[in-house]
Write an enzyme that holds these catalytic residues in place. Structure first.
Site, PDB file in Angstrom:
ATOM      1  N   GLN A  68      26.063   3.537 -19.932  1.00 46.29           N
ATOM      2  CA  GLN A  68      27.091   4.006 -19.420  1.00 46.29           C
ATOM      3  C   GLN A  68      28.012   2.868 -18.779  1.00 46.29           C
ATOM      4  OE1 GLN A  68      26.427   5.635 -15.581  1.00 46.29           O
ATOM      5  NE2 GLN A  68      28.407   6.793 -15.541  1.00 46.29           N
ATOM      6  N   ARG A  96      19.720  -0.114 -29.932  1.00 48.80           N
ATOM      7  CA  ARG A  96      20.179   0.777 -31.062  1.00 48.80           C
ATOM      8  C   ARG A  96      21.623   0.535 -31.290  1.00 48.80           C
ATOM      9  NH1 ARG A  96      18.166   4.094 -27.825  1.00 48.80           N
ATOM     10  NH2 ARG A  96      16.022   4.622 -28.008  1.00 48.80           N
ATOM     11  N   TYR A 133      11.870   2.643 -10.294  1.00 52.42           N
ATOM     12  CA  TYR A 133      12.910   2.090 -10.518  1.00 52.42           C
ATOM     13  C   TYR A 133      13.502   1.253  -9.409  1.00 52.42           C
ATOM     14  CZ  TYR A 133      18.132   1.884 -11.466  1.00 52.42           C
ATOM     15  OH  TYR A 133      19.478   1.705 -11.505  1.00 52.42           O
ATOM     16  N   LYS A 162      13.898  -2.804  -9.195  1.00 54.88           N
ATOM     17  CA  LYS A 162      14.915  -3.349  -8.675  1.00 54.88           C
ATOM     18  C   LYS A 162      15.009  -4.239  -7.778  1.00 54.88           C
ATOM     19  CE  LYS A 162      18.074  -2.070 -11.934  1.00 54.88           C
ATOM     20  NZ  LYS A 162      18.593  -3.138 -12.898  1.00 54.88           N
TER      21      LYS A 162
HETATM   22  N1  SER Z   1      22.617   6.121 -10.792  1.00 60.58           N
HETATM   23  C1  SER Z   1      21.221   5.482 -10.876  1.00 60.58           C
HETATM   24  C2  SER Z   1      19.977   6.500 -10.805  1.00 60.58           C
HETATM   25  O1  SER Z   1      20.503   7.703 -10.141  1.00 60.58           O
HETATM   26  C3  SER Z   1      21.143   4.736  -9.348  1.00 60.58           C
HETATM   27  O2  SER Z   1      21.246   3.316  -9.701  1.00 60.58           O
HETATM   28  O3  SER Z   1      19.046   6.285 -11.226  1.00 60.58           O
END
Ligand code: SER
Length: 315
Positions: free
Chosen positions: A13, A37, A142, A146
């Protein structure tokens, strides 16, 4: 000095729009995009290479071939997909970063960009106007990856003087390329469904406020951060960056001003709700404002208008 940029994870994105901006800035011949890809579409003057960021020797060959001065590492697994594949998320988000950091030292890369996220915050972080420095107890893999990545960035900066720059992106709203597997994705899905079907069943509850940013602001902010003189960059982990904050109910109301028949409903349960509940509702970005004059331009009304105008011809 002539810049040559390698972008890793360029089909996503953010990458797909950031690459366009960098190409017009530095020339298509100086921006090498790469991803695991092939891209869906590319122009003839664009240089693209297939690369898996976890394959360090392939990455090394890429660096040898193009001798980049800057690297943008955007390959990552986002919050919702990360919960399905926690080990893969950790591997990609951390070992991908370590590969790039190590090669950056070996190849004397001048500047690195790596994105962090509002996911680094957690249930004990302040909910409103979340400060740059506060309790950080992320609950998603996630967010954990991070936060660890931020510490690695700061470590490589202090220990090796690597010029690494980073933004804690909020949810990014855009119409060109769909996001993949994030918790904030509803704020894009809602427009697509409103135009296609006149209704949307939201996976977050009506009053879940989250920080968001329009893509045009995100791209401009990223380039402004990368342009800023190094001595102005006081934060080498990652900058808080705010655009706006809104709830699903508020964005639905805004859409109704343009599409009066739009109907919003809410699903009973979705695992992304727990992730959203652990994140800030709004962000204090005063370091970015003070250090490199960050200022967002888009509010909810202008985002809604722009999204609908562009998606109308595309969905
Ligand atoms: N847009 C991301 C997510 O929703 C946030 O860093 O995982």
């Amino acid at each position: 000095m002539k810049e040559r940029i390698i972008m890793i994870g360029a089909n996503g994105q953010i990458g797909s729009e950031l690459a366009t901006a960098l190409r017009s800035r530095f020339g298509a011949e100086n921006v090498i995009t790469s991803d695991i890809r092939e891209p869906h579409a590319s122009r003839e003057d664009e240089i693209f290479e297939i690369i898996n960021v976890l394959d360090k020797s392939a990455l090394k060959r890429l660096f040898e071939k193009y001798k980049p001065t800057q690297v943008y590492l955007l390959a990552a697994m986002l919050s919702a997909t990360g919960e399905k594949y926690p080990q893969k998320a950790w591997d990609l988000n951390i070992n991908g970063l370590l590969n790039v950091l190590d090669l950056a030292l070996e190849f004397d890369i001048k500047k690195i960009f790596w994105p962090s996220s509002i996911a680094v915050f957690g249930p004990h972080s302040p909910k409103q106007n979340t400060d740059q420095y506060c309790v950080m107890d992320p609950v998603s893999i996630y967010g954990v990856s991070k936060l660890a990545g931020e510490r690695l960035c700061e470590y490589y900066h202090h220990k090796y003087d690597l010029d690494i720059r980073s933004i804690r992106y909020p949810g990014i709203i855009s119409w060109k390329t769909a996001p993949g597997g994030g918790t904030t994705d509803y704020a894009i899905d809602i427009f697509i469904e409103a135009l296609k079907h006149g209704q949307y069943a939201c996976f977050l509850s009506a009053n879940t406020a989250l920080p968001m940013l329009y893509m045009e602001d995100a791209v401009r902010g990223t380039i402004e951060l990368m342009d800023a003189p190094s001595e102005q960059i006081s934060i080498r982990s990652s900058y808080n960056l705010a655009g706006l904050s809104f709830t699903p109910a508020e964005i639905a109301e805004e859409i109704k001003k343009i599409l009066p028949n739009f109907e919003m409903s809410y699903v009973d349960y979705d695992p992304r709700q727990a992730i959203a509940d652990s994140w800030p509702a709004s962000i204090d970005d005063s370091y970015a404002r003070n250090d490199w004059s960050w200022e967002p331009k888009f509010d909810l009304a202008s985002i809604t208008e722009d999204m609908i105008a562009n998606l109308k011809t595309n969905v």
